[in-house]
Motif scaffolding. Structure first.
Motif, short mmCIF file in Angstrom:
data_model
loop_
_atom_site.label_atom_id
_atom_site.label_comp_id
_atom_site.label_asym_id
_atom_site.label_seq_id
_atom_site.Cartn_x
_atom_site.Cartn_y
_atom_site.Cartn_z
N UNK A 1 33.06 43.67 39.75
CA UNK A 1 33.16 42.44 38.98
C UNK A 1 34.42 41.68 39.34
N UNK A 2 34.34 40.38 39.12
CA UNK A 2 35.43 39.47 39.37
C UNK A 2 35.59 38.61 38.13
N UNK A 3 36.83 38.33 37.75
CA UNK A 3 37.08 37.44 36.61
C UNK A 3 38.31 36.60 36.94
N UNK A 4 38.09 35.29 37.03
CA UNK A 4 39.20 34.37 37.27
C UNK A 4 40.12 34.37 36.06
N UNK A 5 41.40 34.39 36.31
CA UNK A 5 42.33 34.44 35.19
C UNK A 5 42.85 33.07 34.78
N UNK A 6 42.59 32.08 35.58
CA UNK A 6 43.14 30.76 35.30
C UNK A 6 42.09 29.68 35.54
N UNK A 7 42.48 28.46 35.30
CA UNK A 7 41.61 27.30 35.47
C UNK A 7 41.32 27.02 36.94
N UNK A 8 40.37 26.16 37.18
CA UNK A 8 40.02 25.76 38.55
C UNK A 8 41.22 25.12 39.23
N UNK A 9 42.01 24.35 38.50
CA UNK A 9 43.20 23.70 39.08
C UNK A 9 44.17 24.76 39.58
N UNK B 1 45.28 34.25 48.09
CA UNK B 1 45.33 33.68 46.74
C UNK B 1 45.09 34.74 45.67
N UNK B 2 45.84 34.67 44.59
CA UNK B 2 45.65 35.54 43.44
C UNK B 2 44.78 34.78 42.44
N UNK B 3 43.47 35.02 42.51
CA UNK B 3 42.54 34.26 41.69
C UNK B 3 42.12 35.00 40.43
N UNK B 4 42.55 36.23 40.28
CA UNK B 4 42.19 36.96 39.07
C UNK B 4 41.87 38.42 39.35
N UNK B 5 41.08 38.99 38.49
CA UNK B 5 40.75 40.40 38.52
C UNK B 5 39.53 40.70 39.39
N UNK B 6 39.59 41.77 40.14
CA UNK B 6 38.46 42.27 40.91
C UNK B 6 38.50 43.79 40.82
N UNK B 7 37.36 44.39 40.45
CA UNK B 7 37.34 45.84 40.29
C UNK B 7 35.97 46.38 40.69
N UNK B 8 35.98 47.45 41.47
CA UNK B 8 34.75 48.19 41.77
C UNK B 8 34.65 49.33 40.78
#
Length: 162
Positions: A127-135, A152-159
């Motif tokens: 799963x992937x979950x963005x931690x911030x806004x699109x901006x 880029x640090x776009x949020x959480x990713x976990x297997x």
């Protein structure tokens, strides 16, 4: 597989999305179709109504391995789960999950002999979950392009599982 806490985390991600794309093999070619979650909790198994005469049922009988993915672009949530699919005639669950939305797809009612449940026992996923806004995400992408030695640090990713 995954802990009860992790299962709750996954459920929180997918419960409001409701519709996932189920991938089966159709003569060795991947084929996806939308499936609507019917359960109200997740314990490692996903449940979907189906017609026992549906092509997906025959495809899962030939190869039980499936993948289902859920996507919520607005909230930056993406979940992919792989497992095994089996047809179920569990009358207790058919009765439990039956609702007006499902009834619209099965005009003959829940006692129609063609009505069944597709059970997917999840074995692994990601799963992937963005931690911030699109901006913020665009900023992270631009920063990574400028610095060349960073991603880029776009949020959480976990297997999980597997």
């Amino acid at each position: 597989m995954s802990s009860p806490e992790h299962k709750q985390k996954i459920w929180k991600m997918i419960k409001d999305i409701k519709v996932g794309m189920l991938v089966t093999l159709d003569n060795e070619m991947p084929r996806a179709r939308p499936m609507h979650l019917v359960q109200d909790e997740y314990d490692g198994t996903l449940w979907f109504y189906t017609r026992r005469s549906a092509e997906k049922v025959f495809e899962t009988e030939d190869d039980h391995d499936v993948c289902i993915s859920f996507s919520d672009q607005e909230h930056g949530v993406y979940v992919s789960m792989s497992g095994t699919a089996n047809l179920s005639d569990n009358r207790e669950l058919i009765d439990k999950y039956w609702n007006p939305f499902i009834a619209a797809w099965f005009p003959e009612g829940k006692d129609d002999p063609d009505v069944a449940l597709l059970e997917i026992k999840v074995q692994m996923g990601e799963h992937w979950k963005a931690k911030e806004s699109k901006v913020f995400q665009l900023y992270e992408i631009a920063k990574a392009n400028l610095k060349k030695d960073t991603t880029p640090d776009l949020g959480e990713n976990e297997k999980f599982g597997g």
